[in-house]
Motif scaffolding. Structure first.
Motif, PDB file in Angstrom:
ATOM      1  N   THR A 152      66.640   9.209  19.317  1.00 56.17           N
ATOM      2  CA  THR A 152      67.585   9.576  20.370  1.00 56.17           C
ATOM      3  C   THR A 152      67.105   8.994  21.683  1.00 56.17           C
ATOM      4  OG1 THR A 152      68.045  11.638  19.213  1.00 56.17           O
ATOM      5  CG2 THR A 152      68.776  11.487  21.492  1.00 56.17           C
ATOM      6  N   LEU A 153      67.727   7.871  22.104  1.00 54.32           N
ATOM      7  CA  LEU A 153      67.332   7.219  23.345  1.00 54.32           C
ATOM      8  C   LEU A 153      68.299   7.515  24.486  1.00 54.32           C
ATOM      9  CD1 LEU A 153      66.277   3.753  21.885  1.00 54.32           C
ATOM     10  CD2 LEU A 153      64.820   5.704  22.451  1.00 54.32           C
ATOM     11  N   ASP A 154      69.534   7.874  24.162  1.00 53.27           N
ATOM     12  CA  ASP A 154      70.537   8.210  25.166  1.00 53.27           C
ATOM     13  C   ASP A 154      71.395   9.346  24.615  1.00 53.27           C
ATOM     14  OD1 ASP A 154      70.137   6.147  27.324  1.00 53.27           O
ATOM     15  OD2 ASP A 154      70.474   4.803  25.626  1.00 53.27           O
ATOM     16  N   ASN A 182      63.218   0.612  30.936  1.00 49.80           N
ATOM     17  CA  ASN A 182      63.732  -0.747  30.756  1.00 49.80           C
ATOM     18  C   ASN A 182      63.043  -1.763  31.665  1.00 49.80           C
ATOM     19  OD1 ASN A 182      65.657   0.097  28.809  1.00 49.80           O
ATOM     20  ND2 ASN A 182      67.059   0.707  30.442  1.00 49.80           N
ATOM     21  N   GLY A 183      61.812  -1.446  32.097  1.00 49.48           N
ATOM     22  CA  GLY A 183      61.039  -2.365  32.919  1.00 49.48           C
ATOM     23  C   GLY A 183      61.399  -2.346  34.391  1.00 49.48           C
ATOM     24  N   ALA A 184      62.323  -1.476  34.807  1.00 48.93           N
ATOM     25  CA  ALA A 184      62.716  -1.420  36.216  1.00 48.93           C
ATOM     26  C   ALA A 184      61.529  -0.953  37.064  1.00 48.93           C
ATOM     27  CB  ALA A 184      63.894  -0.469  36.399  1.00 48.93           C
ATOM     28  N   PRO A 185      61.197  -1.672  38.131  1.00 49.13           N
ATOM     29  CA  PRO A 185      60.038  -1.276  38.948  1.00 49.13           C
ATOM     30  C   PRO A 185      60.351  -0.056  39.819  1.00 49.13           C
ATOM     31  CG  PRO A 185      61.144  -3.168  39.918  1.00 49.13           C
ATOM     32  CD  PRO A 185      61.827  -2.912  38.623  1.00 49.13           C
ATOM     33  N   LEU A 189      59.047   1.126  27.080  1.00 49.52           N
ATOM     34  CA  LEU A 189      59.876   1.139  28.274  1.00 49.52           C
ATOM     35  C   LEU A 189      61.315   1.556  27.989  1.00 49.52           C
ATOM     36  CD1 LEU A 189      58.636  -2.241  29.819  1.00 49.52           C
ATOM     37  CD2 LEU A 189      57.753   0.070  30.237  1.00 49.52           C
ATOM     38  N   LEU A 190      61.621   1.981  26.757  1.00 46.67           N
ATOM     39  CA  LEU A 190      62.977   2.414  26.438  1.00 46.67           C
ATOM     40  C   LEU A 190      63.291   3.780  27.023  1.00 46.67           C
ATOM     41  CD1 LEU A 190      63.318   1.252  22.714  1.00 46.67           C
ATOM     42  CD2 LEU A 190      64.321   0.208  24.745  1.00 46.67           C
ATOM     43  N   VAL A 191      62.273   4.540  27.424  1.00 44.37           N
ATOM     44  CA  VAL A 191      62.461   5.864  28.018  1.00 44.37           C
ATOM     45  C   VAL A 191      61.701   5.911  29.336  1.00 44.37           C
ATOM     46  CG1 VAL A 191      62.746   6.966  25.765  1.00 44.37           C
ATOM     47  CG2 VAL A 191      60.476   6.853  26.805  1.00 44.37           C
ATOM     48  N   PRO A 192      62.040   6.834  30.236  1.00 41.65           N
ATOM     49  CA  PRO A 192      61.298   6.938  31.492  1.00 41.65           C
ATOM     50  C   PRO A 192      59.841   7.330  31.245  1.00 41.65           C
ATOM     51  CG  PRO A 192      63.392   8.121  31.629  1.00 41.65           C
ATOM     52  CD  PRO A 192      63.185   7.755  30.196  1.00 41.65           C
TER      53      PRO A 192
END
Length: 477
Positions: free
Chosen positions: A290-292, A343-346, A436-439
Motif C-alpha cells: 500500500t503506497l497510496d 520520490n527523491g524530492a529534496p 523513496l516511495l514513501v516519506p
C-alpha cells in the motif's frame, strides 16, 4: 557442515550429518508449559486491567455512590464484573490468547482491538434489544479506557517476554532442515530476530533416504529430534520435493513438534500473504504494498495531528535546549540540511545542532573513512571530535531529532518511515531508490533494530521491509 556464525558463542558439536549449534535439553512438553503459563498470565492481566478501567469509568460517571445504582437488581460494580467477563470471552473468541500469535508482530494487537469493537457492538445491541437503561456516558468511557489499558498491558507483557528470550528462556528450539547452503541461510535469518523466540538447536542436511518414510512407518527425523530435543522443525524448502515435505510432516505427526516451511519469498509480512489451495497445492498470493490511497491519507492526518500535539507539549524543552546550545558553543541552535524525501524530492531537515559549525562539510570524508565498519555510512563515532559535549548528550537520548516534528507538520516527513539520507549520498540501485516511495520518518524499523550497529545492506533491507509491509499497527509497534 560448519556452525552458524551468528551463534558462535554457543558450543558446537557435530554428530554425523547433524550439526548441533546449541546445547539444548528441552522439547515440546517444556514449550507447551511456558506457552500455557504466558497465556494464563495474559488472561489475568487482561482481567485486572479491564476491571480497573470499568470501575474507574463508573466512579468518573457517578462517583462513590455508584454501588447504589442498580439495573434489574444488579449494581454497577456487578455490571462491571459482567462487562469484564464478556470482554474476556470475546478476546478468547477472537483468538487473542492463541500462542501462535503472541509475542511478535501486530496481529496480537489487531485482535485485541477487534475484540473491543465486537464488545462495543454487542453491548449496543443488547442494550437496545433489552431496553436496558445503561448509561451511554459510562459505556463511552469504559470501552476506550479498557482498550487502552489492555493494549498497554499486552505491550508490557511482550517486553517481559522479549527480555526472557534474550536470556534464551521461553523460546522455541528449532531444528533447521535443508541443503547445507539453504539451512545455513535460514539459521542466520532465525538468529537475526531473537525476539521471535526461534533459537536454532541444530541444522540437518538429510539424504533422500533419511527424509522418506520406511515401510515400518519410521523415519530418520525422529532420531534427530530425540538427540536435539527440538520442539520445532524449520524446513528450507529450496531443493525439497513436495513428496519429501509431505513425508517430513507425516513423521512429526503426534509428537507435538511444530513444522515451519520457509518459501523462497522473503521480506513480505503476513498481512500481504494469502494462501489459496488449488487441487491440494497451497499457493501464496502476495498482495501489492500500500503506497497510496485512503490508508496513506489517514497516516498523513495522524502524523500531522500528533506532530502538532507533541510540538505544543515539548515546547518548553525545545526552548531550553536551544538556549543551552547557544550558550555552550558558537553558532545557530538549529542544524539544516538538504535531504531526499518522497520520490527523491529534496527538503530541508531540521535538527538541533550537535556539532561545531561547518562540521557537515566533512561528511563525505567520514563516510569514506567508515566504509568498512559495521555501521558503514550510518556510523556514529563516539570519539568524533566534531561533536560538542552537549551534543553528545542530546544524541544519546535522541533529543536532537525533536525539531523534525516541524518537518512532519509540513508534510516533508512522517513519524515512522525510512531514514532520510543526505542528497550527497549515492542512492543508486532499484533497492535503495525504492526507499523513496514513501516519506522518510523520524524513527523507523532500522532505528529500533540496531541503529548504527547495522551494516549498510541490513539498514537498507529493514527500510525496504517497512516500505513493503507498513500498516498503522506496524507504525504503532
Amino acid at each position: 557442515m560448519t556452525a552458524d556464525p551468528t551463534t558462535s558463542s554457543a558450543t558446537s558439536a557435530t554428530t554425523g550429518d547433524v550439526t548441533l549449534l546449541r546445547p539444548v535439553a528441552t522439547g515440546p512438553a517444556l514449550r507447551e508449559q511456558w506457552q500455557r503459563r504466558y497465556a494464563v498470565a495474559l488472561l489475568v492481566i487482561d482481567a485486572l486491567l479491564l476491571l480497573t478501567a470499568i470501575t474507574a469509568a463508573a466512579l468518573l460517571r457517578w462517583g462513590a455512590p455508584a454501588a447504589s445504582i442498580a439495573i434489574h437488581g444488579v449494581d454497577y460494580y456487578g455490571i462491571a464484573a459482567i462487562f469484564a467477563g464478556l470482554w474476556l470471552g470475546v478476546l478468547a473468541g477472537s483468538h487473542a490468547y492463541d500462542t501462535r500469535r503472541l509475542g511478535l508482530g501486530s496481529e496480537e494487537f489487531r485482535r485485541v482491538s477487534d475484540a473491543a469493537i465486537r464488545v462495543t457492538a454487542l453491548v449496543a445491541f443488547v442494550t437496545f434489544v433489552g431496553k436496558l437503561p445503561l448509561s451511554r456516558g459510562f459505556v463511552a468511557m469504559a470501552l476506550p479506557m479498557g482498550l487502552a489499558l489492555t493494549l498497554v498491558g499486552r505491550y508490557a507483557a511482550r517486553r517481559v517476554l522479549h527480555r526472557l528470550r534474550r536470556r534464551e528462556r521461553c523460546v522455541h528450539r528449532v531444528l533447521v532442515v535443508g541443503t547445507p547452503a539453504a539451512a545455513t541461510q535460514l539459521a542466520k535469518g532465525l538468529s537475526r530476530s531473537p525476539f521471535a523466540g526461534y533459537h536454532v538447536a541444530a541444522t540437518w542436511s538429510p539424504s533422500s533416504r533419511d527424509v522418506m518414510l520406511s515401510e515400518r512407518g519410521g523415519g530418520r527425523l525422529a532420531d534427530v529430534l530425540a538427540r536435539t530435543q527440538a520442539d520445532t522443525v524449520a524446513v528450507a524448502s529450496t531443493g525439497f520435493s513436495s513428496a519429501a515435505l509431505r513425508d517430513l510432516a507425516w513423521q512429526i505427526e503426534g509428537t507435538g513438534v511444530d513444522l515451519l516451511v520457509s518459501p523462497a519469498l522473503t521480506d513480505v509480512a503476513g498481512p500481504r500473504v494469502l494462501i489459496r489451495p488449488v487441487d491440494g497445492l497451497p499457493l501464496l498470493q502476495v498482495e501489492e504494498p500500500t503506497l497510496d490511497g485512503p490508508k496513506r491519507w489517514l497516516k498523513s492526518v495522524i502524523d500531522r495531528t500528533l506532530a502538532a500535539i507533541l510540538l505544543v507539549i515539548s515546547a518548553p524543552l525545545l526552548v531550553a535546549v536551544a538556549i543551552a546550545i547557544r550558550a555552550t558553543s558558537p553558532g545557530p541552535a538549529l542544524f539544516r540540511q538538504q535531504r531526499s524525501g518522497k520520490n527523491g524530492a529534496p527538503f530541508r531537515i531540521f535538527k538541533f545542532r550537535t556539532m561545531r559549525p561547518g562540521a557537515d562539510a566533512h561528511f563525505g570524508t567520514l563516510v569514506a573513512a567508515n566504509a568498512g565498519n559495521a555501521g558503514g555510512m550510518f556510523v556514529k563515532d563516539q570519539a568524533d571530535s566534531r561533536i560538542t559535549p552537549l551534543g553528545r548528550r542530546l544524541r544519546r537520548y535522541s533529543i536532537d531529532e525533536l525539531p523534525q516534528l516541524l518537518n512532519v507538520l509540513r508534510g516533508d516527513m512522517s513519524l515512522v518511515g525510512p531514514r532520510p539520507l543526505p542528497e550527497s549520498v549515492e542512492q543508486d540501485g532499484s533497492d535503495v531508490r525504492r526507499r523513496l516511495l514513501v516519506p522518510p520518518g523520524m524513527t523507523g524499523l532500522w532505528q529500533v533494530s540496531g541503529r548504527s550497529d547495522l551494516s549498510w545492506e541490513e539498514s537498507v533491507r529493514l527500510d525496504l521491509y517497512y516500505v513493503e509491509n507498513w500498516s498503522p499497527a506496524f507504525d504503532l509497534m
